[in-house]
Write a protein that holds these residues in place. Structure first.
Motif, PDB file in Angstrom:
ATOM      1  N   ASP A 247      46.939  41.259  33.640  1.00 57.96           N
ATOM      2  CA  ASP A 247      47.206  39.967  34.255  1.00 57.96           C
ATOM      3  C   ASP A 247      48.699  39.655  34.366  1.00 57.96           C
ATOM      4  O   ASP A 247      49.093  38.843  35.192  1.00 57.96           O
ATOM      5  CB  ASP A 247      46.484  38.856  33.494  1.00 57.96           C
ATOM      6  N   HIS A 248      49.507  40.323  33.574  1.00 52.72           N
ATOM      7  CA  HIS A 248      50.960  40.090  33.625  1.00 52.72           C
ATOM      8  C   HIS A 248      51.698  41.181  34.384  1.00 52.72           C
ATOM      9  O   HIS A 248      52.860  41.012  34.739  1.00 52.72           O
ATOM     10  CB  HIS A 248      51.512  39.940  32.201  1.00 52.72           C
ATOM     11  N   ASP A 249      51.040  42.312  34.612  1.00 51.57           N
ATOM     12  CA  ASP A 249      51.654  43.425  35.339  1.00 51.57           C
ATOM     13  C   ASP A 249      50.535  44.186  36.034  1.00 51.57           C
ATOM     14  O   ASP A 249      50.047  45.196  35.528  1.00 51.57           O
ATOM     15  CB  ASP A 249      52.425  44.331  34.365  1.00 51.57           C
ATOM     16  N   TYR A 250      50.121  43.680  37.198  1.00 50.87           N
ATOM     17  CA  TYR A 250      48.933  44.203  37.867  1.00 50.87           C
ATOM     18  C   TYR A 250      49.155  45.620  38.388  1.00 50.87           C
ATOM     19  O   TYR A 250      50.198  45.924  38.952  1.00 50.87           O
ATOM     20  CB  TYR A 250      48.510  43.267  39.011  1.00 50.87           C
ATOM     21  N   PRO A 251      48.149  46.508  38.241  1.00 52.70           N
ATOM     22  CA  PRO A 251      48.283  47.879  38.729  1.00 52.70           C
ATOM     23  C   PRO A 251      48.324  47.908  40.265  1.00 52.70           C
ATOM     24  O   PRO A 251      47.745  47.044  40.933  1.00 52.70           O
ATOM     25  CB  PRO A 251      47.040  48.586  38.197  1.00 52.70           C
ATOM     26  N   ALA A 252      48.981  48.911  40.808  1.00 54.68           N
ATOM     27  CA  ALA A 252      49.136  49.035  42.266  1.00 54.68           C
ATOM     28  C   ALA A 252      47.782  49.065  42.975  1.00 54.68           C
ATOM     29  O   ALA A 252      47.621  48.461  44.046  1.00 54.68           O
ATOM     30  CB  ALA A 252      49.931  50.293  42.589  1.00 54.68           C
ATOM     31  N   GLN A 253      46.787  49.751  42.402  1.00 56.78           N
ATOM     32  CA  GLN A 253      45.475  49.827  43.049  1.00 56.78           C
ATOM     33  C   GLN A 253      44.826  48.442  43.132  1.00 56.78           C
ATOM     34  O   GLN A 253      44.159  48.119  44.122  1.00 56.78           O
ATOM     35  CB  GLN A 253      44.534  50.778  42.297  1.00 56.78           C
ATOM     36  N   GLY A 254      45.001  47.631  42.099  1.00 59.05           N
ATOM     37  CA  GLY A 254      44.468  46.269  42.102  1.00 59.05           C
ATOM     38  C   GLY A 254      45.172  45.400  43.129  1.00 59.05           C
ATOM     39  O   GLY A 254      44.538  44.595  43.819  1.00 59.05           O
ATOM     40  N   LYS A 255      46.482  45.569  43.253  1.00 57.92           N
ATOM     41  CA  LYS A 255      47.238  44.826  44.268  1.00 57.92           C
ATOM     42  C   LYS A 255      46.786  45.221  45.669  1.00 57.92           C
ATOM     43  O   LYS A 255      46.632  44.371  46.551  1.00 57.92           O
ATOM     44  CB  LYS A 255      48.736  45.078  44.103  1.00 57.92           C
ATOM     45  N   ARG A 256      46.560  46.523  45.882  1.00 57.85           N
ATOM     46  CA  ARG A 256      46.093  47.006  47.184  1.00 57.85           C
ATOM     47  C   ARG A 256      44.748  46.388  47.532  1.00 57.85           C
ATOM     48  O   ARG A 256      44.540  45.908  48.645  1.00 57.85           O
ATOM     49  CB  ARG A 256      45.983  48.533  47.160  1.00 57.85           C
ATOM     50  N   LEU A 257      43.826  46.390  46.581  1.00 54.63           N
ATOM     51  CA  LEU A 257      42.512  45.799  46.802  1.00 54.63           C
ATOM     52  C   LEU A 257      42.648  44.334  47.194  1.00 54.63           C
ATOM     53  O   LEU A 257      42.056  43.878  48.177  1.00 54.63           O
ATOM     54  CB  LEU A 257      41.668  45.952  45.541  1.00 54.63           C
ATOM     55  N   LYS A 258      43.442  43.585  46.447  1.00 53.94           N
ATOM     56  CA  LYS A 258      43.613  42.160  46.731  1.00 53.94           C
ATOM     57  C   LYS A 258      44.224  41.929  48.113  1.00 53.94           C
ATOM     58  O   LYS A 258      43.785  41.044  48.849  1.00 53.94           O
ATOM     59  CB  LYS A 258      44.497  41.501  45.660  1.00 53.94           C
ATOM     60  N   GLU A 259      45.206  42.726  48.476  1.00 52.03           N
ATOM     61  CA  GLU A 259      45.829  42.576  49.791  1.00 52.03           C
ATOM     62  C   GLU A 259      44.823  42.864  50.897  1.00 52.03           C
ATOM     63  O   GLU A 259      44.792  42.168  51.917  1.00 52.03           O
ATOM     64  CB  GLU A 259      47.035  43.509  49.915  1.00 52.03           C
ATOM     65  N   GLN A 260      44.009  43.883  50.712  1.00 52.61           N
ATOM     66  CA  GLN A 260      43.014  44.257  51.716  1.00 52.61           C
ATOM     67  C   GLN A 260      41.984  43.140  51.895  1.00 52.61           C
ATOM     68  O   GLN A 260      41.622  42.800  53.024  1.00 52.61           O
ATOM     69  CB  GLN A 260      42.334  45.558  51.309  1.00 52.61           C
TER      70      GLN A 260
END
Length: 184
Positions: free
Chosen positions: A52-65
């Motif tokens: 929650d304080h340093d989100y993984p790149a894959q999680g950021k990609r999912l959220k952006e999509q």
């Protein structure tokens, strides 16, 4: 009407899964109304609140999509009378940290296919409970509990039966109408 972008979550990682085939077979039924953009979930780390304080790149990609999409389509198998862990993990990553869910307010639809007689009825019910909590308006009717049998899909990746195609076209049309209402 402009063309919608729909983020698609397939709850199976198997390359030739029936649910993956179903997701691909649905695209032509949307015609020019929507494009389906598949969300990769096989490379996601298991959700950990420490993210929650340093989100993984894959999680950021999912959220952006998901944020870039107008709606979300969930195509899920049923594992042990519920949704697959990989799908629940993807939802958990997209909905966290608290207050930063990419799913809130996005219209959604749920369907699935299985070799079992009740299709994916229980998995879908569990998934609908999760989506209700995430504040996603979910298509209620028609419900789609498909049983896979030989010939369900044709050699071109479509549906092998005109009745199935007609039924699923009605489902797609109702989903697009739900998106229309929420975009208005």
């Amino acid at each position: 009407m402009s063309q919608y972008k729909i983020a698609v979550f397939v709850g199976s990682l198997r390359k030739h899964s029936f649910n993956r085939q179903l997701a691909h077979a649905l695209q032509p039924l949307f015609g020019r109304k929507a494009t389906l953009e598949h969300v990769e979930i096989g490379d996601l780390p298991l959700y950990d609140q420490d993210f929650d304080h340093d989100y993984p790149a894959q999680g950021k990609r999912l959220k952006e999509q998901v944020r870039a999409a107008d709606a979300v389509l969930f195509v899920t198998p049923e594992y042990n009378r519920s949704i697959p862990g990989v799908l629940k993990n993807a939802i958990d990553l997209g909905s966290r940290p608290y207050g930063d869910s990419c799913f809130a307010g996005k219209p959604a639809a749920v369907l699935g296919i299985s070799i079992g007689a009740i299709g994916t009825a229980l998995a879908q019910q569990h998934l609908r409970n999760v989506l209700a909590y995430l504040d996603m308006p979910v298509l209620g009717q028609p419900e789609v509990f498909l049983q896979h049998k030989d010939g369900f899909f044709d050699n071109q990746g479509g549906f092998g039966d005109a009745g199935t195609t007609k039924f699923l076209q009605g489902y797609v049309d109702r989903f697009v109408a739900l998106i229309d209402r929420h975009k208005a």
